[in-house]
Scaffold this motif. Structure first.
Motif, PDB file in Angstrom:
ATOM      1  N   VAL A  57      23.828 103.828  73.230  1.00 56.50           N
ATOM      2  CA  VAL A  57      25.232 103.416  73.223  1.00 56.50           C
ATOM      3  C   VAL A  57      25.587 102.761  74.555  1.00 56.50           C
ATOM      4  CG1 VAL A  57      27.627 104.135  72.853  1.00 56.50           C
ATOM      5  CG2 VAL A  57      25.780 105.432  71.786  1.00 56.50           C
ATOM      6  N   PRO A  69      28.552  95.215  75.756  1.00 56.53           N
ATOM      7  CA  PRO A  69      28.058  95.905  74.553  1.00 56.53           C
ATOM      8  C   PRO A  69      27.982  95.002  73.325  1.00 56.53           C
ATOM      9  CG  PRO A  69      29.679  97.254  75.681  1.00 56.53           C
ATOM     10  CD  PRO A  69      29.702  95.913  76.363  1.00 56.53           C
ATOM     11  N   HIS A  70      28.876  94.013  73.252  1.00 57.75           N
ATOM     12  CA  HIS A  70      28.851  93.135  72.081  1.00 57.75           C
ATOM     13  C   HIS A  70      27.547  92.340  71.986  1.00 57.75           C
ATOM     14  CE1 HIS A  70      33.008  93.674  70.694  1.00 57.75           C
ATOM     15  NE2 HIS A  70      33.358  93.733  71.970  1.00 57.75           N
ATOM     16  N   LYS A  73      22.306  94.832  70.404  1.00 59.47           N
ATOM     17  CA  LYS A  73      22.248  95.274  69.004  1.00 59.47           C
ATOM     18  C   LYS A  73      21.988  96.794  68.965  1.00 59.47           C
ATOM     19  CE  LYS A  73      20.306  92.259  66.110  1.00 59.47           C
ATOM     20  NZ  LYS A  73      19.066  91.694  65.547  1.00 59.47           N
ATOM     21  N   THR A  74      22.853  97.510  69.676  1.00 62.86           N
ATOM     22  CA  THR A  74      22.812  98.973  69.686  1.00 62.86           C
ATOM     23  C   THR A  74      24.210  99.407  69.263  1.00 62.86           C
ATOM     24  OG1 THR A  74      23.602  99.040  71.952  1.00 62.86           O
ATOM     25  CG2 THR A  74      21.208  98.987  71.644  1.00 62.86           C
ATOM     26  N   TYR A  75      24.518 100.686  69.385  1.00 60.48           N
ATOM     27  CA  TYR A  75      25.917 101.082  69.241  1.00 60.48           C
ATOM     28  C   TYR A  75      26.638 100.709  70.534  1.00 60.48           C
ATOM     29  CZ  TYR A  75      25.331 103.396  64.782  1.00 60.48           C
ATOM     30  OH  TYR A  75      25.116 103.636  63.454  1.00 60.48           O
ATOM     31  N   GLY A  76      27.906 100.399  70.412  1.00 63.00           N
ATOM     32  CA  GLY A  76      28.663  99.992  71.591  1.00 63.00           C
ATOM     33  C   GLY A  76      30.098 100.448  71.502  1.00 63.00           C
ATOM     34  N   PHE A  77      30.706 100.609  72.641  1.00 62.31           N
ATOM     35  CA  PHE A  77      32.101 101.024  72.689  1.00 62.31           C
ATOM     36  C   PHE A  77      32.813 100.222  73.764  1.00 62.31           C
ATOM     37  CE2 PHE A  77      34.992 104.613  71.472  1.00 62.31           C
ATOM     38  CZ  PHE A  77      36.098 104.152  72.178  1.00 62.31           C
ATOM     39  N   HIS A  78      33.547  99.218  73.322  1.00 61.90           N
ATOM     40  CA  HIS A  78      34.281  98.336  74.227  1.00 61.90           C
ATOM     41  C   HIS A  78      35.714  98.855  74.249  1.00 61.90           C
ATOM     42  CE1 HIS A  78      35.892  93.922  74.791  1.00 61.90           C
ATOM     43  NE2 HIS A  78      35.860  94.575  75.930  1.00 61.90           N
ATOM     44  N   GLY A  79      36.036  99.629  75.264  1.00 63.19           N
ATOM     45  CA  GLY A  79      37.276 100.405  75.209  1.00 63.19           C
ATOM     46  C   GLY A  79      38.466  99.752  75.872  1.00 63.19           C
TER      47      GLY A  79
ATOM     48  N   TYR B 313      34.244 109.657  68.644  1.00 68.32           N
ATOM     49  CA  TYR B 313      33.480 108.479  68.241  1.00 68.32           C
ATOM     50  C   TYR B 313      32.030 108.858  67.958  1.00 68.32           C
ATOM     51  CZ  TYR B 313      30.382 104.545  69.351  1.00 68.32           C
ATOM     52  OH  TYR B 313      29.371 103.638  69.345  1.00 68.32           O
ATOM     53  N   LEU B 336      44.029 102.857  71.427  1.00 62.71           N
ATOM     54  CA  LEU B 336      42.610 102.503  71.252  1.00 62.71           C
ATOM     55  C   LEU B 336      42.021 103.231  70.046  1.00 62.71           C
ATOM     56  CD1 LEU B 336      39.840 101.344  72.201  1.00 62.71           C
ATOM     57  CD2 LEU B 336      39.661 103.336  73.712  1.00 62.71           C
ATOM     58  N   PRO B 464      27.056 106.822  65.835  1.00 61.73           N
ATOM     59  CA  PRO B 464      25.824 106.575  66.586  1.00 61.73           C
ATOM     60  C   PRO B 464      24.722 107.521  66.127  1.00 61.73           C
ATOM     61  CG  PRO B 464      27.695 106.571  68.071  1.00 61.73           C
ATOM     62  CD  PRO B 464      28.222 106.941  66.718  1.00 61.73           C
ATOM     63  N   GLY B 469      23.426 101.042  61.419  1.00 58.03           N
ATOM     64  CA  GLY B 469      24.889 100.971  61.537  1.00 58.03           C
ATOM     65  C   GLY B 469      25.365 100.433  62.871  1.00 58.03           C
ATOM     66  N   MET B 470      24.440  99.919  63.674  1.00 57.87           N
ATOM     67  CA  MET B 470      24.793  99.518  65.028  1.00 57.87           C
ATOM     68  C   MET B 470      25.891  98.463  65.049  1.00 57.87           C
ATOM     69  SD  MET B 470      21.448 100.435  64.773  1.00 57.87           S
ATOM     70  CE  MET B 470      20.442  98.973  64.734  1.00 57.87           C
ATOM     71  N   HIS B 471      26.903  98.749  65.822  1.00 53.44           N
ATOM     72  CA  HIS B 471      28.004  97.798  66.013  1.00 53.44           C
ATOM     73  C   HIS B 471      28.749  98.238  67.267  1.00 53.44           C
ATOM     74  CE1 HIS B 471      30.013 101.240  64.234  1.00 53.44           C
ATOM     75  NE2 HIS B 471      31.172 100.735  64.609  1.00 53.44           N
ATOM     76  N   THR B 472      29.604  97.390  67.762  1.00 56.09           N
ATOM     77  CA  THR B 472      30.391  97.748  68.938  1.00 56.09           C
ATOM     78  C   THR B 472      31.845  97.897  68.532  1.00 56.09           C
ATOM     79  OG1 THR B 472      28.895  96.749  70.528  1.00 56.09           O
ATOM     80  CG2 THR B 472      31.199  96.906  71.177  1.00 56.09           C
ATOM     81  N   VAL B 473      32.374  99.117  68.646  1.00 54.24           N
ATOM     82  CA  VAL B 473      33.801  99.263  68.356  1.00 54.24           C
ATOM     83  C   VAL B 473      34.575  98.656  69.518  1.00 54.24           C
ATOM     84  CG1 VAL B 473      33.452 101.390  67.030  1.00 54.24           C
ATOM     85  CG2 VAL B 473      34.097 101.529  69.438  1.00 54.24           C
ATOM     86  N   THR B 474      35.749  98.188  69.219  1.00 51.94           N
ATOM     87  CA  THR B 474      36.504  97.516  70.264  1.00 51.94           C
ATOM     88  C   THR B 474      37.995  97.690  70.043  1.00 51.94           C
ATOM     89  OG1 THR B 474      36.992  95.363  71.253  1.00 51.94           O
ATOM     90  CG2 THR B 474      36.314  95.340  68.951  1.00 51.94           C
ATOM     91  N   GLY B 475      38.708  97.722  71.143  1.00 46.61           N
ATOM     92  CA  GLY B 475      40.159  97.761  71.081  1.00 46.61           C
ATOM     93  C   GLY B 475      40.755  96.378  70.894  1.00 46.61           C
TER      94      GLY B 475
END
Ligand code: TPP
Ligand code: SF4
Ligand code: MG
Lengths: 317, 637
Positions: A57, A69-70, A73-79, B313, B336, B464, B469-475
């Motif tokens: 992550v 993170p975008h 190609k892993t999990y990501g958290f752009h907060g 998350y 968020l 995770p 399922g990999m993706h980047t969550v974003t606000g």
């Protein structure tokens, strides 16, 4: 029942990965932006270490660098701006089985998120943290940041910034439980990679300040350092990083430094005339918060029921 | 309801040499009484009151205890605003609120008592059991103040009884400063005809962690108090208990909340200390680890909220507990969680606001912030427990909703619920309360992280560890792949989806229960901790033939169905709340500028019904008698 023993799950597929397995989308950074070099180093690390994309992550805040993170190609958290560290701590606390990286900018980490930074050092959770320090606010179009050298002309300091820059290395080294502090520069890919790798392997809060070029807003600011290899001082030690023959040919200014020596690390961190590159400090013995806080109780329906009923007994009338 | 009999006059020094006088004691049977024990802080009146309440509950009586807390940590000794203690409403049947004025008070000095008189907390003629040591105090200022206050109280019609508590405790070689509260407890046990063995058991439980010698010393004081009362008082009361059929537990709202966290399947609570929320985290810190849970004290509320979001998350719906100022700090992070659709439960134990406000006092001032807080359209669920028992179950419900809808659920309790104690049926642990194991299965080919359902807006979230399922969550605004998107259609679509989830939840709710007849002259609406007081007032008016009913809303966002239909069946509708509203009687207030109470605004705008409101922000639980007066006035208008 919840149990964080996902590590025990069978690995039923091939762990060989190519670089493409970690690449996602086309980075939208400016040409020549130092973030591209950091991305390349990190993607290589993931491949070389065979990190499972679904167990990895990347957490970031807000800023150019926080787009990182975008592109993985892993999990990501752009907060949200400044809060990457507490989000990452929550992820790690809930799921020690995940490999967690943090990408944060100099505004994100050293200004709006400064309180979290100080405390993240103290928690010493097993996170690998990259401070993308371009000494400017990139995304919001050129405002002075806490790490902008005094006199930096920006949109909020058109006559030059007023204050001396904050030194992220010295600050980190000044906080209790600092366990891994390193510095890298985006324009020496080989050493950048080695430092990123050492940070990844350190179990604890690995803090890497990466001097990152921002050709858009501060086009020439790092040129003097780039153009004079002697202004970069490579740190090496038999217990830390060794310098390759190739690098040695260009970077002759080298310093043998034992990363266990905190006093020396603080001196090196505050050098003005050279940029130290390498591991300034490493202490493997500092406890990690997520381990300290392990309860030793395996959560099952039975344990929850038992504990709950015992509490109800106390309040029974 | 208090005894009209004069109190037996004891000798000036009130020694315990009188022996048994059981023959002369009159026992008056009551259906309920309000008792309070007050002292300077640190003298143990809190503990005495809590123990008294617990013993009453053990006897099978209904109770509602209310903490009396000075605003400062350590107000000066003998200060008018310094009363610290506990008020216990005890009754034959179920008690739903703290009631009106006090019938009997034990005071360790006359100054703290003065504060209670000033605040009109004592019933006219109320029995006062007053520590008499001050009469002979060497400091003339003190002895004179005491004598003067005593005489004024007597002149005002209070039934004042001086008791040499300190002197009596000294006879036991105890440190009178410490043991006086147990002596007082003994006196109360006599007055209310309590079973002394139950009191001994209660002491053993309260001091359970201490050495046996401490328990013994306190039991001795308890017994001495009872003996003294038996010898020197000529009145006592009996409040026959009607024990509940089911086993009961007694806790305050914060403890109930923490028990709810334990039972809800949550594993993490992230918090930053703030009154009046702290006691929930204190208790949770004590016990959570026994079931594998963790309380994380973060560096501030922003971090606590972000930490909770990170943990949620990564698999486990997490709770963060706070109060007003901390709730304000969490706003950006709450947005968020809304945007990224991460389940999260946030508890706001409301206190007086704005700003630092009244940290220890009750108010319902955060309803609008809870619903509309965080910038942009940030739909979240808002629930309000109305009883201590509700505090427990609402956490379980909140986690379920948060995880089923991937939403933020806000639980609004308040300073009154947080520290009031009430018995409720011992919960029967249910495995279904716990969270299922988090999904680590591979994500099916082609599935997208925000595959919003066209009707409900719901999407399955990837956690995770799930391969594929990999993706980047974003606000940032994002599309179904969680890619940053500024496309007008996509933004429209994603806000729609997040909003529809509230409607989908609303479809699962049932209409609120009506207290009283389904139609009539006036419908009173309330939410949160005012339920008991509102229903008590409504019941008493109905007993007089008034056509008034009430409903109490558990869900403030979304609202339960059927509310409009219920309102339509009444001639007048009003809310009773403890947040600000302008009084229409103000010289410059009219329909163009009147600010209504929070729930009244919500009801008016949603249902286009002319909902009136009455509210007060006195920092105290609103009393049934106040509500009676307000409702009567509205009926007669
Ligand atoms: C609460 C909040 N305040 C301000 C902003 C605006 N903002 C976005 S990024 C940023 C600074 C970015 O600088 P830095 O962290 O150094 O990242 P860089 O863009 O240089 O990589 C600011 C001020 C925001 N998004 N949120
Ligand atoms: S503005 Fe600067 S930091 Fe941002 S992408 Fe461009 S070069 Fe990189
Ligand atoms: Mg920057």
């Amino acid at each position: 029942m919840n149990c964080s023993a996902t590590d025990c799950l069978l690995q039923m597929y091939d762990e060989q990965h190519d670089l493409e397995d970690y690449q996602s989308g086309v980075p939208r950074w400016c040409t020549g932006c130092g973030d591209n070099a950091i991305l390349a180093a990190v993607q290589r690390l993931c491949r070389d270490e065979g990190l499972r994309p679904e167990k990895t992550v990347f957490v970031s805040g807000i800023g150019c660098s926080s787009r990182f993170p975008h592109y993985m190609k892993t999990y990501g958290f752009h907060g949200i701006h400044g809060r990457a560290l507490p989000v990452a701590e929550g992820v790690k606390m809930a799921r020690p089985d995940l490999t967690v990286f943090v990408n944060t900018g100099d505004g994100d980490c050293c200004s709006i998120g400064a309180a979290h930074w100080i405390h993240a050092i103290r928690y010493n959770m097993n996170l690998t943290v990259f401070l993308h320090d371009n000494q400017i606010y990139g995304l919001t179009k050129k405002q002075a940041s806490p790490t902008s050298p005094i006199g930096t002309k920006s949109n909020t300091t058109p006559r030059g910034s007023y204050l001396d820059a904050l030194n992220p290395l010295s600050v980190t080294l000044g906080v209790a439980n600092a366990s891994f502090v390193a510095q890298a520069v985006d324009w020496i890919p080989e050493s950048l990679f080695e430092i990123v790798k050492a940070a990844y392997h350190h179990k604890g809060f690995s803090f890497v300040r990466i001097l990152q070029r921002c050709p858009e807003w501060l086009p020439k600011s790092l040129d003097p350092w780039m153009q004079d290899p002697n202004s970069v001082q490579l740190l090496h030690h038999e217990n830390a990083l060794q310098i390759s023959a190739g690098l040695s040919r260009v970077y002759k200014n080298q310093l043998r430094h034992d990363p266990l020596d905190m006093n020396r690390a603080r001196e090196i961190a505050s050098s003005h005339d050279v940029i130290p590159v390498g591991i300034l400090y490493q202490n493997r013995d500092i406890p990690r918060y997520e381990e300290t806080r392990q309860t030793g109780v395996l959560r099952t329906t039975a344990t929850v029921r038992k504990g709950f009923e015992a509490e109800l007994d106390k309040y029974s009338v | 309801m208090t005894s009209k009999k004069p109190l037996k006059k004891a000798g000036k020094n009130g020694g315990s040499d009188g022996g048994g006088s059981a023959g002369k004691i009159s026992v008056t049977t009551l259906s309920e009484h309000i008792v309070e024990i007050i002292s300077d802080s640190g003298e143990g009146a809190q503990r005495c009151g809590q123990s008294f309440g617990s013993i009453a509950a053990r006897m099978g009586n209904g109770i509602w205890t209310t903490e009396i807390i000075p605003a400062e940590i350590r107000p000066p000794a003998r200060s008018v605003a310094g009363a610290s203690g506990n008020r216990i409403r005890i009754g034959s049947g179920y008690i739903t609120n703290g009631g009106d004025q006090t019938d009997l008070v034990v005071a360790f000095n006359e100054q703290v008592l003065l504060g209670r008189v000033r605040d009109r907390e004592l019933k006219p003629g109320c029995i006062i059991l007053l520590e008499s040591m001050w009469r002979k105090h060497p400091d003339l200022n003190i002895s004179l103040a005491y004598a003067e206050t005593h005489d004024r109280l007597v002149a005002a019609g209070y039934t004042v009884r001086e008791i040499p508590m300190e002197q009596e405790c000294q006879l036991l070689n105890a440190d009178p400063k410490r043991g006086k509260n147990m002596f007082a407890l003994g006196i109360l046990c006599f007055i209310y005809s309590f079973d002394l063995q139950m009191a001994r058991d209660q002491i053993a439980l309260t001091f359970g962690k201490k050495e046996q010698s401490i328990i013994d010393a306190n039991v001795k004081l308890l017994e001495a108090g009872k003996q003294w009362a038996q010898a020197n008082l000529d009145f006592s009361f009996s409040i026959p208990a009607t024990p509940a059929a089911q086993p009961q537990i007694v806790t305050n709202g914060n403890t109930a909340l923490a028990l709810g966290v334990m039972a809800s399947g949550m594993e993490l609570c992230a918090m930053y200390p703030i009154t009046p929320a702290t006691s929930a985290s204190h208790y949770l810190s004590e016990v959570f680890e026994k079931v594998g849970g963790i309380v994380h004290q973060a560096e501030d509320e922003i971090a606590a909220c972000a930490f909770a979001i990170g943990a949620s998350y990564a698999s486990k719906c997490t709770i963060t507990i706070t109060s007003g100022p901390g709730y304000s700090l969490k706003q950006e992070a709450i947005g968020l969680a809304v945007m990224a659709e991460i389940p999260l439960v946030v508890v706001n134990v409301q206190r007086g606001g704005p700003s630092t406000g009244q940290p220890t006092k009750v108010e319902q001032g955060d309803l609008m912030t809870a619903i509309f807080g965080s910038h942009g359209d940030a739909p979240k669920v808002v629930m309000a427990p109305a009883t201590i028992e509700d505090c427990f179950y609402s956490v379980i419900t909140a986690r379920k909703i948060a995880e089923a809808f991937n939403m933020v659920v806000v639980i609004l309790t308040d300073a009154s619920l947080s520290s009031s104690q009430q018995p409720f049926t011992r919960p029967q642990f249910n495995e279904a309360w716990l969270a299922p194991p988090y999904d680590q299965s591979p994500v099916p080919e082609g599935a997208r992280p925000y595959d919003w359902d066209a009707t409900t807006g719901l999407a399955r979230r990837f956690i995770p560890g799930q391969p594929g399922g990999m993706h980047t969550v974003t606000g940032l605004a994002h599309d179904r792949d969680s890619h940053v998107a500024y496309d007008p259609d996509i933004n429209q679509e994603s806000l729609r989806a997040r909003s529809l989830k509230l409607a989908a939840l609303q479809k699962t709710l049932t209409a609120p229960e009506i207290f009283g007849d389904a139609k009539g002259d006036l419908l009173v609406l309330g939410w949160g901790s005012t339920k008991g007081a509102i229903e008590e007032a409504v019941a008493s008016l109905r007993a007089e033939g008034k056509k008034v009913s009430s409903i109490h809303l558990r869900f403030l966002q979304p609202m339960q169905p059927g509310i409009k239909e219920i309102m339509k069946r009444f001639k007048k509708v009003m809310t009773i709340e403890t947040n600000w509203s302008d009084s229409p009687d103000e010289e410059i207030i009219d329909e163009n500028n009147r600010r209504y109470s929070s729930m009244a605004i919500l009801l008016r705008s949603r249902y286009l019904v002319d909902v009136d409101c009455w509210s007060e922000v006195r920092g105290q639980p609103v009393k049934p008698s106040t509500i009676r007066r307000v409702v009567l006035a509205k009926l007669n208008k």
